[in-house]
Structure formats: C-alpha cells, structure tokens
Motif scaffolding. Structure first.
Motif, PDB file in Angstrom:
ATOM      1  N   ASP B   3      31.670  40.408  48.751  1.00  0.00           N
ATOM      2  CA  ASP B   3      31.586  41.287  48.239  1.00  0.00           C
ATOM      3  C   ASP B   3      33.214  41.161  47.310  1.00  0.00           C
ATOM      4  OD1 ASP B   3      31.875  43.980  47.020  1.00  0.00           O
ATOM      5  OD2 ASP B   3      32.582  44.585  48.694  1.00  0.00           O
ATOM      6  N   TRP B   4      33.285  41.288  46.196  1.00  0.00           N
ATOM      7  CA  TRP B   4      34.539  41.004  44.757  1.00  0.00           C
ATOM      8  C   TRP B   4      34.734  42.473  44.738  1.00  0.00           C
ATOM      9  CZ3 TRP B   4      35.248  36.261  45.539  1.00  0.00           C
ATOM     10  CH2 TRP B   4      34.050  34.949  45.455  1.00  0.00           C
ATOM     11  N   GLY B   5      33.725  43.112  45.460  1.00  0.00           N
ATOM     12  CA  GLY B   5      34.388  44.871  44.176  1.00  0.00           C
ATOM     13  C   GLY B   5      35.662  45.128  45.577  1.00  0.00           C
ATOM     14  N   THR B   6      35.749  45.231  47.025  1.00  0.00           N
ATOM     15  CA  THR B   6      36.417  45.364  47.858  1.00  0.00           C
ATOM     16  C   THR B   6      38.355  45.253  47.613  1.00  0.00           C
ATOM     17  OG1 THR B   6      34.267  45.408  50.077  1.00  0.00           O
ATOM     18  CG2 THR B   6      37.664  45.472  50.348  1.00  0.00           C
ATOM     19  N   ASN B 185      32.250  36.376  34.314  1.00  0.00           N
ATOM     20  CA  ASN B 185      32.838  37.977  33.188  1.00  0.00           C
ATOM     21  C   ASN B 185      33.613  37.669  31.698  1.00  0.00           C
ATOM     22  OD1 ASN B 185      32.575  38.561  36.409  1.00  0.00           O
ATOM     23  ND2 ASN B 185      31.540  40.146  34.451  1.00  0.00           N
ATOM     24  N   GLY B 186      33.642  38.947  30.973  1.00  0.00           N
ATOM     25  CA  GLY B 186      34.932  38.243  30.363  1.00  0.00           C
ATOM     26  C   GLY B 186      34.587  38.574  28.846  1.00  0.00           C
ATOM     27  N   ALA B 221      40.352  39.628  40.928  1.00  0.00           N
ATOM     28  CA  ALA B 221      40.978  40.121  39.760  1.00  0.00           C
ATOM     29  C   ALA B 221      40.121  39.584  38.481  1.00  0.00           C
ATOM     30  CB  ALA B 221      42.177  39.728  40.314  1.00  0.00           C
ATOM     31  N   LEU B 222      39.788  38.510  39.004  1.00  0.00           N
ATOM     32  CA  LEU B 222      39.699  37.864  37.274  1.00  0.00           C
ATOM     33  C   LEU B 222      37.811  38.151  36.856  1.00  0.00           C
ATOM     34  CD1 LEU B 222      40.530  33.766  38.091  1.00  0.00           C
ATOM     35  CD2 LEU B 222      40.706  35.089  36.085  1.00  0.00           C
ATOM     36  N   ALA B 223      37.219  38.927  38.406  1.00  0.00           N
ATOM     37  CA  ALA B 223      36.270  38.868  37.461  1.00  0.00           C
ATOM     38  C   ALA B 223      36.367  40.559  36.692  1.00  0.00           C
ATOM     39  CB  ALA B 223      34.892  39.047  38.602  1.00  0.00           C
ATOM     40  N   TYR B 224      37.576  41.803  37.960  1.00  0.00           N
ATOM     41  CA  TYR B 224      37.391  43.034  37.289  1.00  0.00           C
ATOM     42  C   TYR B 224      38.085  42.966  36.112  1.00  0.00           C
ATOM     43  CZ  TYR B 224      40.843  46.928  37.146  1.00  0.00           C
ATOM     44  OH  TYR B 224      42.035  48.116  36.832  1.00  0.00           O
ATOM     45  N   TYR B 225      39.222  41.823  35.497  1.00  0.00           N
ATOM     46  CA  TYR B 225      39.908  41.705  34.201  1.00  0.00           C
ATOM     47  C   TYR B 225      38.584  41.184  33.528  1.00  0.00           C
ATOM     48  CZ  TYR B 225      44.413  41.476  31.831  1.00  0.00           C
ATOM     49  OH  TYR B 225      45.147  41.637  30.968  1.00  0.00           O
ATOM     50  N   SER B 259      31.376  45.108  42.120  1.00  0.00           N
ATOM     51  CA  SER B 259      30.184  44.540  43.124  1.00  0.00           C
ATOM     52  C   SER B 259      29.266  44.104  42.053  1.00  0.00           C
ATOM     53  CB  SER B 259      30.464  45.018  44.584  1.00  0.00           C
ATOM     54  OG  SER B 259      31.323  45.523  44.905  1.00  0.00           O
ATOM     55  N   GLU B 260      28.385  45.001  42.118  1.00  0.00           N
ATOM     56  CA  GLU B 260      27.384  44.628  40.878  1.00  0.00           C
ATOM     57  C   GLU B 260      27.115  44.246  39.566  1.00  0.00           C
ATOM     58  OE1 GLU B 260      25.828  48.520  39.726  1.00  0.00           O
ATOM     59  OE2 GLU B 260      26.064  49.545  41.298  1.00  0.00           O
ATOM     60  N   ARG B 261      28.614  44.120  38.717  1.00  0.00           N
ATOM     61  CA  ARG B 261      28.391  43.045  37.955  1.00  0.00           C
ATOM     62  C   ARG B 261      29.530  41.712  37.528  1.00  0.00           C
ATOM     63  NH1 ARG B 261      28.286  47.081  33.226  1.00  0.00           N
ATOM     64  NH2 ARG B 261      28.558  45.192  31.824  1.00  0.00           N
ATOM     65  N   ALA B 262      29.923  41.144  39.254  1.00  0.00           N
ATOM     66  CA  ALA B 262      30.989  39.977  39.171  1.00  0.00           C
ATOM     67  C   ALA B 262      30.055  39.258  38.720  1.00  0.00           C
ATOM     68  CB  ALA B 262      31.889  40.081  40.333  1.00  0.00           C
ATOM     69  N   GLN B 263      30.441  38.130  38.085  1.00  0.00           N
ATOM     70  CA  GLN B 263      29.528  37.158  37.824  1.00  0.00           C
ATOM     71  C   GLN B 263      30.585  36.012  38.281  1.00  0.00           C
ATOM     72  OE1 GLN B 263      27.861  37.116  33.455  1.00  0.00           O
ATOM     73  NE2 GLN B 263      27.765  38.667  33.615  1.00  0.00           N
ATOM     74  N   VAL B 264      30.443  35.868  39.545  1.00  0.00           N
ATOM     75  CA  VAL B 264      31.048  34.447  40.075  1.00  0.00           C
ATOM     76  C   VAL B 264      29.743  33.914  40.698  1.00  0.00           C
ATOM     77  CG1 VAL B 264      32.730  33.958  42.236  1.00  0.00           C
ATOM     78  CG2 VAL B 264      32.729  36.225  40.255  1.00  0.00           C
ATOM     79  N   THR B 265      30.548  31.765  40.856  1.00  0.00           N
ATOM     80  CA  THR B 265      29.564  31.601  41.169  1.00  0.00           C
ATOM     81  C   THR B 265      30.432  30.544  41.961  1.00  0.00           C
ATOM     82  OG1 THR B 265      29.535  29.951  39.050  1.00  0.00           O
ATOM     83  CG2 THR B 265      27.560  31.384  39.678  1.00  0.00           C
ATOM     84  N   SER B 266      29.557  29.710  43.251  1.00  0.00           N
ATOM     85  CA  SER B 266      30.503  28.849  43.607  1.00  0.00           C
ATOM     86  C   SER B 266      30.085  27.380  43.036  1.00  0.00           C
ATOM     87  CB  SER B 266      29.978  28.484  45.366  1.00  0.00           C
ATOM     88  OG  SER B 266      30.615  29.595  46.237  1.00  0.00           O
TER      89      SER B 266
END
Lengths: 267, 267, 267
Positions: B3-6, B185-186, B221-225, B259-266
């Motif tokens: 979860d990237w929002g918490t 994101n960005g 932090a990066l996804a948020y930014y 959480s919904e919009r974070a674009q994170v991949t391993s």
C-alpha cells in the motif's frame, strides 16, 4: 473609535524605502509583499554596505531567520545607524530559543532598542525569557505555544525594551506595555505559506515610517495583513493559489475596505 | 501488494521537523512544498548553529546546489550528528561532475553514510563514477543522461554506500542494492520549474522520519510527488501556473488517492 | 525590416547554458524565467568553483544586487574567463550609486569589458557618471529617473565600454554607441514584481549566446520580455497573479507572435 484604514493611505503616500536584512527563504516574497502593498523594498544586508545604506533608508527590518556571524555584525551596525537617525526598525527574532546562536544574536540586537519586536508566541516567550534569564526551546520557526501564553511575556518585554511588541497567531496581540490590542483578522492558510510572517516585519516597518503613531500603525498593519489573508482564502485551492491571491489582495485592499473589515479590540 | 498511500498518512501524523541545508534557489519552494505536504521545515544551515539544530530535528536534507566552503563544513558537522542520532538524512549531490569542488564535496558527504542519495541520472552516474574513480562531466543541474543509463550505477552506489539510491527522471528508479522499484508518476512540466527536484529531497526526509520502512517510504514519496505533478498539469497554462497548482496538489492528495494512482512496479 | 521573432527560435534551438551569478532575491524567479523561455540556467557563484564553471557555460549573467566581497572576487574571476573564451557576459549593476561598495564593485566589473550592460535609467546614469567622475545617488533598486534622461549617458557608456547598453523603463532604450533602438513593449505591473528586471539579464545572455547578432538579439529579448508582460496583464488581478502569468507567457510566445507584436523603432 480609531480609524484603522488611514494608516494604509498614509503608507502608500509615503511609499517608504524599507531596508530588509532578512533570511534567504523570505527575501523574494518579502520584496513582493512590500511592492504589492505600495512600499519600496531594498534587500541590503552585506557587511560592506548595510550600515551605509541604513543612512538613507526610511525604515529597517531585521530578521534573523538564516543569519550567521557576518550577518549579525551588519545587523548590529545598521540598527545602530537606525537608532542614531531615529528611524523605525523592526526585530523579528525567528526561532529564538532553538539554538544558542539565536539566543545570543537576539540578545545583542535587543540591546540596540528595536522600535517593534515581532514574533510568534513561542518566540516572544523565548525572547522575554532570555531577558529574565529563563531558557526556552522552540521547534524551528513554527509556534508551539498559543498566543494567550505570550501575553504576559509580551507586556513584560515591551516594558523592559521600550518597544511595541507583537505576538502573532490566530488572534494577534500588540502592546506598548500599557495599551494593548487584539487583531482577529487572518486565515489558517497563512502559516502554510513560508515567510509570510517574515514579510509582515517589512510591512510593519513601512507603516511605522509613514507618520502614523507607532501603536496605531502597527495595529493597522496587522489588520491589513490579516484581511489580505481572508480575501486570498476565498477561492484558494491550497497554499499555492493562496499565496498568489494574498499578494493580489495586498494590492487591492484600500483604506475604506480596511476600516470596515478590521477586527480590532482593545484588550 | 504494497500500500503506497499509508506512508503519506503516517508522515502527516508525524508532521516531522525537517532541517534543510539547501541551495538558495530552492529554499522558498522547498519550505512551501514541505508545508503543503504536512511536514515542518526549518531552513538552518549556518556553521554557527547547524549541527546543534541537527540535535533536535527529525530528519536532515542536504543539497549542495549553491554550497561553498563554510556550507560544506556545516553540512559535514550536521550529517555527523544525524548519523550519531540515527535519524535519516538525504544527500542531493546537485550537478556533481560539473566542477572539482562539487566532486570533492560530494565525496566528503558520501563518506558520512547518507540514508538516501537522490539525483538525476547524470548525478547518480557521476557520483557512482567518483566512487569508482571514473570522472564525468555534467551540464549544470539538468540531466543529460536517461534513467536507464543510471540503473547499474545506482545499484552499485547503493551497495557501496548502504544508502537507498534514487535516480529521478520520467520514470524514477529506486534501489537499496537488492530490491528495486520504478515509479512512473510525474509530468514533463516538473523539470520546467526550478528546484522541484531539490524540494523532493526534503519530502523524502519527511517520509523517512515517520516510521515507515525506508524503501517503502521513499517509493511512496516519489509516487506522491509525481502524482502531484500529474494533477497540477491538468489546466496549467505553463510552468508558472503549474508551479502553484503543484503546491495546491500536494496539500490535496490523500492516502486513498495515492493508493489508487501510484504507478509503481518492482524492477 | 528586421525580424524580431527569429532570435527567439534560435535561442530555443540553442537552449544555451547560462551561468547566473545573481542576487538572492532573484535566483528562483531568474531560473524559472530562463526555464520557461527555453534556456538552461545554472546558478553557480561560489568562489570555489564559479570561474571553473565559466569555462563550460555558454553565457554568464552577473548581477550585483546582494553581492559582497567574496561574491565580487568570484564575479571578477568568472568575467575574466568569459572574456578569454569570447562568450557573452551581461553586467547588471543593481542600485549602483546607492553605496560606495556598489560603485567600487561596478567599476571593477566594468573594466572587464561586459558584452551587455543593463540597468534602469538611474543605474545607467550612475554607472556612466562614475566613468566620468560624477557621483549619483540612487534609491535602492527602483529607478528615480526617466529613460529619456539616460539616453545620452547610455550612448556615452556604450562608446567608452564597447558594450551594448540597455536602459530599461516604460520604453526601453538600446544602443551600441552608434545604432539605437527603442522598445515599447511592456506593462506597468512588471516593476511591481521583484527581480523581473534581474531575470531579464539572464534572458539577454541566452539570446546573446545563440548565434544572433548581438544588437538584434538584445532588442528581440527586450521585445519578447515586454510582450510577455502585456500578455500576463490580461486577466491578472494584481502582481501575484501577474507574476505566474508572466512565466506562462514566456513559454507560450513563439517567433511568429513576437514578430507581429514587437514594438521596436530605430532611434
């Protein structure tokens, strides 16, 4: 009933030159705030020339936000010139209480008899405490105390220093040691924009250099500033849009509007 | 699935004090970015007090953008205090590779074990190269390399230094040397506003000081930014309106949206 | 008829690296102005590295707004490198005439043969007067003289120094000592935003580094800048909203628009 609008008109007529020796974070917004209000800012702080420039300015605003040794020397020299010339100078002891260097620097500047001392509640408490030999610890530039806790220290500091003392907060408190005012204008977004408090020190200097009695001018400056915050908040979508609307509002408010909307009470 | 929002919620609850020793260009926007996000910035860098202040801060962000000799000494002293206290500190080696002074300063700071190292691709390549004895030439603060070219250097730098290493770009790359993430994101307007990258260093410090595991907090932090950049771009008419909308967006984004919009991949 | 639009296209194609040694008030807006226009700013001024960086930059903009001793030494060293390399460098002698230190510093820099000298009317008069042994007193950074009073001093200064000299005001005046232009673009809100004049020095450096003949590029830069002010004023509600619209406009104006709307006359 005192008219709180006229000092704004007087300040704009005088368009006073205000020398600002202020922290790096605030320089740009402080200059823009002064220009929008109708004053003429000059950001002159170098040890090589600050005191000479204090010889031609109409007011001096000193803010220790990011000061260091050579800044302090230039501030002391400039404050001495301001004192000799009888022009108003404002001391903003940012984050006093947070480090030894800030306590020493604030003490040194306090001895040079500022015309106005302006801080948030924590700063006023810390500065008054240093005078009284009490140590305090702040948390950076943000206040951790409410304004009510700063009232007695503010009055004591005004009596000891001879300055008008301002404790800023949701309701601002102003005192010359015997007469006190509370100003309720303002908005919760104001502390969310960095250095708006710093820039207020310059505005106070401009009002003090425009022929208005000191206490009246200082109260009027606070009402004006808080009212700009109220107007800016209408339609703002966050601290970014608020900041630019705040600068716009400073240029839009006139004496009549300020007279009508100033929320000042004797206290 | 992580979860990237918490981490954003945790950061806002902690509202950590972040000491910023950053370049003159970035000080104002960095403070505003931290305030909008919900942290408490303190721009304290003077040699007379920076290390003492590092004794009370929750995180430290060091950025060499406009540093000089006395800045470097204060940065080293503060980073040492941060290390002794076990609080996170971020190194942003702006334009390393462009001058000898930057290479020497970055090397000195790297030896003090930063918690996070953040740079654009060119800076990460240059810093990794200095460690490996390879020289590189940058073009000011703007990246001339793509992020892909920085991936191997970033992993190597993370392994050598023990830091989480971030290479920023259209897609950001984050690694602790063994686990890697990409954040998509960005928006293309972000590098058109000066010092947004610098301010990100402070945001990373704030997330790292809020109880979230380091790697997860840095990715969040990066996804948020980046998400703030995406939201800001909607309706922006150029980099001026984008900048203020970006600050607004930082204050508007909540954990659920992130959480919904974070674009994170391993990776 | 000269085409004033093409130099903008050439500047954007070159996207020149512009080293800015400028005052603290202007650093952020100057970098944002250069980015919005399409150039690549680098704020590099420290004595430890400025001259080395001057060895790789395409243009150098020197502004004495908040300079001090170590700044002046770094400026002189960097200007020397620029001269040796034959790259353009711009001198903006902010508030020359206001203090002895400014007069001495400006004189020292003038001896190093700037490519372009840019000031408001009061600054051009003061700088020309210093060369001629005449003393002048300014009022901070704001002009107290009209542009007409600066025309003869500007021409004289251009002849003595070999530089293109620019006197800014409601109508700008540009001369290389024999050919003169007046540029009528601009808006009254421009001097109400701090440091827009400073940032213009960087824009002139960018145009001068892009292959356009010096005089033509300088005139085009002024028309471009003034036109951005005109566009920004449409719909602005004060200096705050004007400032952000100005940055947007710099990114929106193209060569065609500039050709059509440039208000340039030979004079």
């Amino acid at each position: 009933m005192t008219d709180w609008g006229t000092p704004l008109t007087d300040m704009r007529k005088a368009a006073p030159l205000v020398q600002c020796m202020t922290n790096y974070v605030s320089m740009n917004i402080m200059a823009n705030v002064l220009l929008a209000a109708g004053a003429s800012p000059a950001m002159v702080h170098a040890e090589e020339e600050a005191a000479e420039f204090a010889g031609i300015t109409s007011a001096l605003a000193i803010n220790i936000g990011t000061f260091s040794g050579h800044w302090l020397r230039a501030m002391e020299a400039s404050a001495r010139v301001a004192g000799e010339r009888g022009i108003p100078w404002v001391l903003d002891p940012v984050a006093v209480g947070a480090t030894s260097f800030r306590n020493q620097g604030s003490t040194a500047l306090l001895k040079l008899s500022p015309t106005i001392i302006k801080g948030n509640a924590s700063e006023v408490i810390a500065l008054a405490g240093i005078g009284a030999g009490i140590s305090a610890k702040g948390k950076g530039a943000d206040a951790v105390h409410g304004v009510e806790a700063a009232i007695e220290p503010a009055i004591e500091l005004a009596r000891q220093s001879g300055a008008v003392v301002v404790a800023t907060g949701p309701v601002d408190f102003v005192t010359d040691g015997s007469t006190h005012y509370r100003i309720a204008n303002g908005h919760a977004l104001m502390p969310k924009v960095t250095a708006l408090g710093c820039a207020l020190g310059g505005i106070m200097g401009a009002f003090a250099a425009s022929g208005t009695p000191l206490l009246q001018g200082t109260v009027s400056a606070l009402a004006y500033y808080g009212l700009a915050g109220e107007l800016a908040a209408e339609g703002a979508e966050g601290p970014g849009s608020f900041a630019l609307r705040f600068v716009d509002a400073l240029s839009q408010i006139d004496a009549e509007m300020l007279s009508e909307r100033a929320q000042v009470t004797s206290a």
